[in-house]
Every structure is written in structure tokens, then in C-alpha cells.
Design a protein around this motif. Structure first.
Motif, PDB file in Angstrom:
ATOM      1  N   GLU A 280       0.838  -1.192   0.000  1.00  0.00           N
ATOM      2  CA  GLU A 280       0.000   0.000   0.000  1.00  0.00           C
ATOM      3  C   GLU A 280       0.881   1.253   0.000  1.00  0.00           C
ATOM      4  OE1 GLU A 280      -4.120  -0.997   1.792  1.00  0.00           O
ATOM      5  OE2 GLU A 280      -2.682  -1.569   3.339  1.00  0.00           O
ATOM      6  N   GLY A 281       0.272   2.411   0.226  1.00  0.00           N
ATOM      7  CA  GLY A 281       0.908   3.667  -0.095  1.00  0.00           C
ATOM      8  C   GLY A 281       1.823   4.265   0.941  1.00  0.00           C
ATOM      9  N   SER A 282       1.984   3.671   2.108  1.00  0.00           N
ATOM     10  CA  SER A 282       2.899   4.203   3.112  1.00  0.00           C
ATOM     11  C   SER A 282       4.260   3.520   3.010  1.00  0.00           C
ATOM     12  CB  SER A 282       2.307   4.039   4.511  1.00  0.00           C
ATOM     13  OG  SER A 282       1.209   4.926   4.695  1.00  0.00           O
ATOM     14  N   ASP A 283       5.164   3.890   3.895  1.00  0.00           N
ATOM     15  CA  ASP A 283       6.554   3.442   3.793  1.00  0.00           C
ATOM     16  C   ASP A 283       6.919   2.431   4.873  1.00  0.00           C
ATOM     17  OD1 ASP A 283       6.793   5.281   1.747  1.00  0.00           O
ATOM     18  OD2 ASP A 283       7.721   6.815   3.005  1.00  0.00           O
ATOM     19  N   VAL A 284       7.925   1.605   4.546  1.00  0.00           N
ATOM     20  CA  VAL A 284       8.589   0.733   5.510  1.00  0.00           C
ATOM     21  C   VAL A 284      10.061   1.114   5.514  1.00  0.00           C
ATOM     22  CG1 VAL A 284       9.212  -1.617   6.130  1.00  0.00           C
ATOM     23  CG2 VAL A 284       6.969  -1.162   5.135  1.00  0.00           C
ATOM     24  N   GLU A 285      10.617   1.405   6.703  1.00  0.00           N
ATOM     25  CA  GLU A 285      12.008   1.846   6.744  1.00  0.00           C
ATOM     26  C   GLU A 285      12.678   1.439   8.049  1.00  0.00           C
ATOM     27  OE1 GLU A 285      11.481   6.017   6.132  1.00  0.00           O
ATOM     28  OE2 GLU A 285      10.885   6.418   8.205  1.00  0.00           O
ATOM     29  N   ASN A 286      13.996   1.258   7.961  1.00  0.00           N
ATOM     30  CA  ASN A 286      14.827   0.968   9.129  1.00  0.00           C
ATOM     31  C   ASN A 286      14.433  -0.363   9.782  1.00  0.00           C
ATOM     32  OD1 ASN A 286      15.659   3.580   8.530  1.00  0.00           O
ATOM     33  ND2 ASN A 286      14.557   4.513  10.243  1.00  0.00           N
ATOM     34  N   VAL A 287      14.716  -1.444   9.061  1.00  0.00           N
ATOM     35  CA  VAL A 287      14.398  -2.787   9.535  1.00  0.00           C
ATOM     36  C   VAL A 287      15.663  -3.639   9.457  1.00  0.00           C
ATOM     37  CG1 VAL A 287      12.922  -4.811   9.276  1.00  0.00           C
ATOM     38  CG2 VAL A 287      12.042  -2.550   8.647  1.00  0.00           C
ATOM     39  N   ILE A 288      15.957  -4.381  10.523  1.00  0.00           N
ATOM     40  CA  ILE A 288      17.128  -5.260  10.571  1.00  0.00           C
ATOM     41  C   ILE A 288      16.681  -6.691  10.864  1.00  0.00           C
ATOM     42  CG2 ILE A 288      19.276  -5.805  11.781  1.00  0.00           C
ATOM     43  CD1 ILE A 288      19.531  -2.835  12.454  1.00  0.00           C
ATOM     44  N   PHE A 289      17.144  -7.640  10.040  1.00  0.00           N
ATOM     45  CA  PHE A 289      17.032  -9.073  10.305  1.00  0.00           C
ATOM     46  C   PHE A 289      18.454  -9.585  10.529  1.00  0.00           C
ATOM     47  CE2 PHE A 289      13.459  -7.963   7.599  1.00  0.00           C
ATOM     48  CZ  PHE A 289      12.387  -8.689   8.101  1.00  0.00           C
ATOM     49  N   SER A 290      18.729 -10.204  11.661  1.00  0.00           N
ATOM     50  CA  SER A 290      20.104 -10.602  11.947  1.00  0.00           C
ATOM     51  C   SER A 290      20.179 -11.925  12.695  1.00  0.00           C
ATOM     52  CB  SER A 290      20.815  -9.508  12.763  1.00  0.00           C
ATOM     53  OG  SER A 290      20.113  -9.225  13.956  1.00  0.00           O
ATOM     54  N   ASN A 291      21.282 -12.669  12.452  1.00  0.00           N
ATOM     55  CA  ASN A 291      21.650 -13.848  13.238  1.00  0.00           C
ATOM     56  C   ASN A 291      20.552 -14.906  13.236  1.00  0.00           C
ATOM     57  OD1 ASN A 291      24.071 -12.478  14.028  1.00  0.00           O
ATOM     58  ND2 ASN A 291      22.890 -11.381  15.570  1.00  0.00           N
ATOM     59  N   MET A 292      20.282 -15.437  12.037  1.00  0.00           N
ATOM     60  CA  MET A 292      19.201 -16.408  11.898  1.00  0.00           C
ATOM     61  C   MET A 292      19.629 -17.604  11.073  1.00  0.00           C
ATOM     62  SD  MET A 292      15.818 -14.095  11.224  1.00  0.00           S
ATOM     63  CE  MET A 292      15.514 -12.610  12.197  1.00  0.00           C
ATOM     64  N   ILE A 293      18.972 -18.733  11.353  1.00  0.00           N
ATOM     65  CA  ILE A 293      18.997 -19.902  10.483  1.00  0.00           C
ATOM     66  C   ILE A 293      17.608 -20.044   9.878  1.00  0.00           C
ATOM     67  CG2 ILE A 293      19.230 -22.408  10.412  1.00  0.00           C
ATOM     68  CD1 ILE A 293      21.305 -22.145  12.654  1.00  0.00           C
ATOM     69  N   ILE A 294      17.551 -20.121   8.547  1.00  0.00           N
ATOM     70  CA  ILE A 294      16.274 -20.116   7.843  1.00  0.00           C
ATOM     71  C   ILE A 294      16.218 -21.326   6.924  1.00  0.00           C
ATOM     72  CG2 ILE A 294      14.810 -18.861   6.214  1.00  0.00           C
ATOM     73  CD1 ILE A 294      16.196 -16.269   7.175  1.00  0.00           C
ATOM     74  N   GLU A 295      15.175 -22.118   7.067  1.00  0.00           N
ATOM     75  CA  GLU A 295      14.970 -23.289   6.213  1.00  0.00           C
ATOM     76  C   GLU A 295      13.573 -23.197   5.621  1.00  0.00           C
ATOM     77  OE1 GLU A 295      13.797 -27.521   7.556  1.00  0.00           O
ATOM     78  OE2 GLU A 295      15.995 -27.495   7.573  1.00  0.00           O
ATOM     79  N   THR A 296      13.481 -23.128   4.288  1.00  0.00           N
ATOM     80  CA  THR A 296      12.171 -22.987   3.645  1.00  0.00           C
ATOM     81  C   THR A 296      11.973 -24.060   2.592  1.00  0.00           C
ATOM     82  OG1 THR A 296      13.076 -21.405   2.043  1.00  0.00           O
ATOM     83  CG2 THR A 296      12.069 -20.504   4.026  1.00  0.00           C
TER      84      THR A 296
END
Length: 462
Positions: A280-296
Motif C-alpha cells: 500500500e501507499g505508506s513506507d517501511v524503513e529501518n528494519v534489521i534481520f540478523s543472526n538467523m537460520i532459515i529453512e524454507t
């Protein structure tokens, strides 16, 4: 601490009687008396419809106690229309979703103990379609708190949510620590935790299994009166499994979401790992994803996702609403094992800006029977549904696939292919329409070195 026992207010606690009035009376008496604890005794199952929390009340379930959502929709006078469940807009003809445990404007409230809150999802299943349930027209949010302050969840098990399990909208100063959410992986919309227009939230040490997003941040249309942003959010030390996305920011974004950290989580068996998905029309800013194990892994197309371990997108929900910007997003120290690659796409090149992947390792190998060579863009404009097979981009698979963005950096990132790579696997990195692409110590071969280059770049890079 003063305690109030629903049994003293006429509750039966046999798992069959309607104990709504007695439990509500205990909550009202507790708040009116200046606060304290509503105590649900071990060995009892209290069945209820809509319950309204009041200020200075702790709902405490002893080990062996159960508070269970009623299977009868008529026991839920409280309701809330949810745009996310009506195609992204409020539907005037929809009566609204019913609410189990709710509260509006309450302060200093808590849900604690080693007991169980049962959302009764199984009561609202209409048909088992094999990989997903068809649900009855009305089913309850397990928790739906609106505009509350100083909210605590600690130690509880919350199971079998019929809809979003813990929905907090416009709430401030939230602590969720050490809870378990155990939902049915075939039940649609059974999100674990939804933080909508919330501020100053800490979610830690949780184990969440859910048929939809495990933890998701939103700024929904229907809750505009409760806050202007979703901000100052920290999620850490959680283990997660989802039939859709484990950790997500979006798609609903009617106001800015910012200043968000996801750290030290393990994601297993999910349809998509971590995502920033602006619709949608608003913003997403300043996001950190860190130190993860990801299995998909890939799964049935009725569930959003296509095995992407990391997804960043800014694509409008439909042709009638605009699209804001995603900017200043960091992915640091992530180990990914997946059937699909990292996917980044902007509606236009200036909609996704300043993205960093640092110490991100992606290992790709097929492990399921579901079709490959596709990335899931849903929700998206109708013309994409017609031209791209119901919202999927049919595209051969790269370790990192970057489309239409500005200032993307990959630092110390690597792509590896498992044994016997699938036919749709191609480049370690492909970049189309990306300006300001920076590669620092990027390593990775093509899946088939005799046919393809390790890196493919087309368009605006300089």
C-alpha cells in the motif's frame, strides 16, 4: 495480590457449560476492586464467548487450566471488520470477525501462567481440502486488543487459533515473553502474533507454529483511529514454523512502519522465511534481520510464498491504491537452506532503496514435489494474476534475484547449490533494472557452469 476465581462467580468449568458471564463478572470485579488476578484453577476447562479485559487485571491460568473459545458464533457479540480478510479493503456487507478475548483502552493488563488458552479453530472448519481447510463464514480472533497500554503475555500456551491468534492493534508498551502458539498448519489466516499500529513492543523466547504468518507487523485500515505508526519493535530468540511466512513486515501498510529489529531466530519448514512486503501507499524503513537460520520449502499454491528464504517487495495490492517505499533494510548473518532464492522486486526502481545483504549464505536444493521456477508476488494487481499465473512470476531460479531497485549491496555473501541441481536453477546472482548495485566479496557459481554465468546483470547498474 487479590485473586478472583470465576468459580466463585458461578462458572462450572466442565468444558461444556457457557461460562462467559461468570468469567466476565470476575474480570469486572477485579478491575473495580483496584486490580489483581483472575485465577483459572488447575483441572478446569472454562468455555466462553466474548470476554472484555479491563484495566489492572491479570488473567492467570494455572498449569492444567484451559480457557476455551465457544464453538457457537452467537456467543460473540464483540466483532471487528478486518480489511486483510476482505481483499485488502473494508467490506460494508461483511458483518465483521468475532472476538474471543478483547479489550479497548485498557491499561496494565496481563495474560500469564502455564495453562492453555484454546482458540477453538477446529470448531470453525467447514471442510478439509487436503492441504488447507475451508473455514466457516465467521470465526473468532483469539485475542484482539485495541488501543491498550502496558500489555504483558508470559508463559502461556495458546493453541488452535481460528483466526489471527494474538492481534494487538494500536497498543503501546507490549511485552510477550516465553509463550507457545500451537496452531493447525492447515488452518488459513491463523497468524501467530499480529502487531498492528503498535509501538514499543518486545517479543522474545517464543515458540510459534502457525498456518499463516508467525509474527507479522501491519498498519491496517480499520484501526486508523488507534495510532499513526508501527514502530520500536524488537523480536528475538524465537523458533518458528509456518505454512506461509515466519517473520513479516506488511502487506497492509496504511501508515509508516519503522525502527524494527528481528534477531536470533530459527525458522524451519516454512513456505517463506523473512519478508518485507509493502502493498500500500505508506513506507517501511529501518528494519534489521540478523543472526538467523532459515529453512524454507515450497508448498501448495493456496498458501502465499514459494520457498523464498528472504523476500523484499514493493508492489501495490491492486491497481486502485498507490505504493510507498521500502528503504534502509538490513539482512546480516543469515544461513539459508531453501528450494528458492532470495527475491527482491520493486514496482518501480525508486520503490526499493538502500538494501544490504551482509554475511548471507544461501544453499539451494529441491526437496518437495511442488512446481519450481516461480516467485510469489501476491497480493498484486489483477493484470499480474492474468499474465503471471495467478500472481506468480514464472521465472527461472537464481540464488539472489534482484528486480527494480536502487542501492543494493551484497557483502560477504555466498550461493551454493545442492547435489543434482534442479533444471530451473541458473545464476548465483541476477540483477535487472538495479542502479547502484555493489558486490563485495560475493562468491557463487552458476548451478550449471557449462551453460550459465555466475552473475547476470541487465539494465541500470553503474
Amino acid at each position: 495480590m487479590t485473586t478472583y476465581n470465576p468459580l466463585d462467580f458461578g462458572a462450572i468449568g466442565n468444558g461444556q457449560a457457557n461460562d462467559t458471564a461468570a468469567v466476565q463478572a470476575a474480570i469486572e470485579a477485579c478491575s473495580a476492586g483496584g486490580g489483581g488476578r483472575v485465577l483459572f484453577a488447575a483441572g478446569k476447562t472454562f468455555r466462553a464467548g466474548s470476554l472484555v479485559m479491563k484495566s489492572n487485571v491479570e488473567m492467570h491460568l494455572e498449569a492444567g487450566a484451559v480457557l476455551q473459545a465457544s464453538p457457537n458464533p452467537d456467543n460473540y457479540p464483540r466483532q471487528l471488520s478486518a480489511g486483510a480478510l476482505t481483499g485488502g479493503a473494508l467490506d460494508e456487507n461483511h458483518p465483521g470477525e468475532i472476538l474471543f478475548i478483547t479489550g479497548e483502552g485498557a491499561e496494565n493488563i496481563a495474560f500469564t501462567g502455564l495453562g492453555v488458552i484454546d482458540g477453538g479453530g477446529r470448531f470453525f472448519v467447514e471442510e478439509d481440502l487436503g492441504y488447507i481447510y475451508k473455514m466457516k463464514p465467521r470465526r473468532p480472533f483469539t485475542f484482539c486488543l485495541l488501543g491498550c497500554r502496558k500489555v504483558t503475555f508470559r508463559d502461556l500456551t495458546i493453541r488452535d487459533g481460528a483466526l489471527w491468534t494474538v492481534r494487538l492493534s494500536g497498543c503501546d508498551d507490549i511485552l510477550i515473553d516465553g509463550i507457545r502458539i500451537e496452531n493447525d498448519l492447515k488452518l488459513p489466516n491463523s497468524d501467530g502474533i499480529d502487531l498492528d499500529r503498535c509501538r514499543n513492543a518486545r517479543v522474545s523466547n517464543c515458540h510459534i507454529v502457525s498456518g499463516d504468518d508467525c509474527i507479522v507487523l501491519k498498519t491496517c485500515l480499520e484501526t486508523a483511529a488507534y495510532g499513526e505508526t508501527c514502530e520500536n519493535i524488537v523480536v528475538s530468540n524465537c523458533t518458528l514454523m509456518s505454512t506461509s511466512i515466519a517473520l513479516c513486515v506488511g502487506v497492509e501498510c496504511r501508515a509508516t512502519m519503522r525502527d524494527i529489529i528481528f534477531d536470533s531466530c530459527v525458522i524451519k519448514g516454512s513456505h517463506r522465511g523473512v519478508a518485507v512486503r509493502l502493498g500500500e501507499g505508506s513506507d517501511v524503513e529501518n528494519v534489521i534481520f540478523s543472526n538467523m537460520i532459515i529453512e524454507t520449502r515450497r508448498f501448495h499454491h493456496d498458501w502465499w510464498g514459494s520457498g523464498e528464504p528472504i523476500c523484499v517487495s514493493a508492489v501495490p495490492w491492486d491497481s486502485e491504491r498507490g505504493i510507498g517505499r521500502v528503504r534502509n533494510i538490513r539482512f546480516i548473518n543469515l544461513l539459508c537452506r531453501s528450494e528458492n532464492g532470495v527475491y527482491l522486486e520493486g514496482w518501480a526502481s525508486d520503490r526499493v532503496q538502500d538494501i544490504l545483504f551482509e554475511n548471507v549464505c544461501v544453499e539451494l536444493a529441491r526437496c518437495s514435489k511442488w512446481p519450481g521456477a516461480r516467485y510469489d508476488r501476491r497480493p498484486c494487481p489483477a493484470e499480474w494474476w492474468q499474465d503471471h499465473e495467478k500472481g506468480f512470476r514464472l521465472q527461472l531460479t537464481d540464488g539472489f534475484s534482484l528486480r527494480n531497485a536502487q542501492n543494493v549491496t551484497l557483502r560477504n555473501c555466498a550461493v551454493r547449490w545442492g547435489e543434482n541441481p534442479a533444471e530451473e536453477y541458473r545464476h548465483a546472482l541476477s540483477s535487472v533494472g538495479v542502479s547502484g548495485l555493489t558486490l563485495e566479496n560475493f562468491t557463487g557459481k552458476a548451478a550449471f557452469t557449462e551453460k550459465y554465468s555466475p552473475i547476470f546483470i541487465e539494465g541500470e547498474n553503474d
